[in-house]
Design an enzyme around this catalytic site. Structure first.
Site, short mmCIF file in Angstrom:
data_model
loop_
_atom_site.label_atom_id
_atom_site.label_comp_id
_atom_site.label_asym_id
_atom_site.label_seq_id
_atom_site.Cartn_x
_atom_site.Cartn_y
_atom_site.Cartn_z
N ILE A 1 25.80 11.54 24.32
CA ILE A 1 26.25 10.36 25.06
C ILE A 1 26.57 10.68 26.53
CG2 ILE A 1 28.75 10.44 24.60
CD1 ILE A 1 28.45 7.40 23.82
N ASN B 1 41.73 10.68 21.20
CA ASN B 1 42.92 10.62 20.34
C ASN B 1 44.03 9.98 21.14
OD1 ASN B 1 44.57 12.74 21.70
ND2 ASN B 1 42.84 14.02 21.08
N GLY C 1 34.80 17.68 19.75
CA GLY C 1 33.82 16.64 19.45
C GLY C 1 33.31 15.96 20.71
N VAL C 2 33.07 14.66 20.60
CA VAL C 2 32.51 13.92 21.74
C VAL C 2 33.53 13.87 22.89
CG1 VAL C 2 33.14 11.60 20.88
CG2 VAL C 2 31.17 11.88 22.36
N ASP C 3 34.79 13.85 22.57
CA ASP C 3 35.86 13.84 23.57
C ASP C 3 35.76 15.10 24.46
OD1 ASP C 3 38.18 13.11 24.87
OD2 ASP C 3 39.53 13.52 23.18
N SER D 1 35.13 7.87 14.96
CA SER D 1 35.88 8.29 13.75
C SER D 1 35.05 9.03 12.69
CB SER D 1 36.58 7.10 13.06
OG SER D 1 37.78 6.79 13.73
N THR D 2 33.73 9.17 12.92
CA THR D 2 32.92 9.74 11.82
C THR D 2 32.80 11.27 11.88
OG1 THR D 2 30.79 9.57 12.99
CG2 THR D 2 31.51 7.65 11.72
N GLY D 3 33.52 11.89 12.82
CA GLY D 3 33.52 13.35 12.89
C GLY D 3 34.83 13.89 12.33
N TYR E 1 37.70 12.74 12.36
CA TYR E 1 38.55 11.74 11.68
C TYR E 1 37.99 11.27 10.33
CZ TYR E 1 41.74 11.34 15.71
OH TYR E 1 42.68 11.58 16.70
N1 AR6 Z 1 27.40 12.60 22.08
C1 AR6 Z 1 27.43 11.64 21.12
N2 AR6 Z 1 28.07 11.79 19.94
C2 AR6 Z 1 28.69 12.97 19.72
C3 AR6 Z 1 28.72 14.01 20.67
C4 AR6 Z 1 28.03 13.79 21.90
N3 AR6 Z 1 28.00 14.69 22.85
N4 AR6 Z 1 29.43 15.06 20.14
C5 AR6 Z 1 29.83 14.68 18.91
N5 AR6 Z 1 29.37 13.42 18.64
P1 AR6 Z 1 34.33 13.22 16.81
P2 AR6 Z 1 36.35 11.35 15.77
C6 AR6 Z 1 29.55 12.58 17.44
O1 AR6 Z 1 34.80 14.31 15.91
O2 AR6 Z 1 35.85 11.53 14.38
C7 AR6 Z 1 38.46 14.75 19.03
O3 AR6 Z 1 39.05 16.01 19.02
C8 AR6 Z 1 29.84 13.26 16.12
O4 AR6 Z 1 28.61 13.72 15.52
O5 AR6 Z 1 33.97 13.56 18.21
O6 AR6 Z 1 36.58 9.95 16.25
C9 AR6 Z 1 39.35 13.68 19.62
O7 AR6 Z 1 40.17 14.20 20.66
C10 AR6 Z 1 30.45 12.14 15.33
O8 AR6 Z 1 29.45 11.35 14.69
O9 AR6 Z 1 35.40 12.01 16.90
C11 AR6 Z 1 40.16 13.27 18.43
O10 AR6 Z 1 41.23 14.16 18.21
C12 AR6 Z 1 31.10 11.24 16.39
O11 AR6 Z 1 30.66 11.76 17.65
C13 AR6 Z 1 39.19 13.36 17.27
O12 AR6 Z 1 38.23 14.34 17.68
C14 AR6 Z 1 32.61 11.25 16.36
O13 AR6 Z 1 33.08 12.56 16.07
C15 AR6 Z 1 38.45 12.07 17.06
O14 AR6 Z 1 37.68 12.19 15.89
#
Ligand code: AR6
Length: 168
Positions: free
Chosen positions: A10, A23, A31-33, A120-122, A124
């Protein structure tokens, strides 16, 4: 309103707004954050800190907007998805709110296109199929922007979205 699906990162999206699955601290994570803050640079975190100083933490389901630093997008909308427990803690409604509030914030800021990750699908642990069904139904019932792009990073989410979109 156009709905598009992309498999990828993204942080590469040249759209008006990309959404961050943040968060409630708004101070970054993995993750994406982590990817957004790494690629976007320190100005995003600085604005998150200013928002924290003003309003405190961001509640689950709510969204805030910042600059996008070095990213090709114009803005980053940070929303806080629910941590999935057993599905008995209002997780679905909170996920609906994430998508709805992100779209509303984009609209209020005069933005037309938005890219969402699979919130939320990572970390969380929200079940991916249910999360995708929720995302699509919220977007379709709130056609307030010109374009919505779902950016799936992992194969499983990409396949789920592809199947759901092909049934339309
Ligand atoms: N581009 C697009 N999607 C991505 C990318 C990217 N570069 N990297 C990961 N994803 P997550 P959550 C997808 O864990 O579950 C953080 O530490 C990944 O495959 O990033 O909402 C925050 O600070 C998954 O499908 O977010 C919070 O503490 C999706 O992004 C916590 O994680 C979401 O995964 C939030 O958890």
């Amino acid at each position: 309103m156009k709905i598009n699906l992309i498999k990828g990162d993204i942080t590469k999206m040249k759209v008006d707004a990309i959404v961050n699955a943040a968060n409630s601290s708004l101070l970054g994570g993995s993750g994406v954050d982590g990817a957004i803050h790494r690629a976007g640079g320190s100005s995003i975190l600085e604005e998150c800190q200013q928002i924290r100083n003003k309003q405190g933490k961001c509640k689950t389901g709510e969204a805030v907007i910042t600059n996008a630093g070095n990213l090709p997008a114009k803005k980053v909308i940070h929303t806080v998805g629910p941590v999935y427990q057993k599905g008995e803690s209002n997780e679905k409604e909170l996920l609906v709110n994430c998508y709805k509030n992100s779209m509303l914030l984009a609209k209020e800021n005069g933005l037309h296109s938005i890219a969402f990750p699979c919130i939320s699908t990572g970390i969380y642990r929200f079940p991916k199929q249910i999360a995708a069904e929720i995302a699509l139904s919220v977007i379709k019932s709130n056609p307030i922007l010109d374009e919505v792009i779902f950016v799936c990073f992992d194969n499983e989410n990409y396949t789920i979205y592809k199947n759901l979109l092909s049934y339309e």
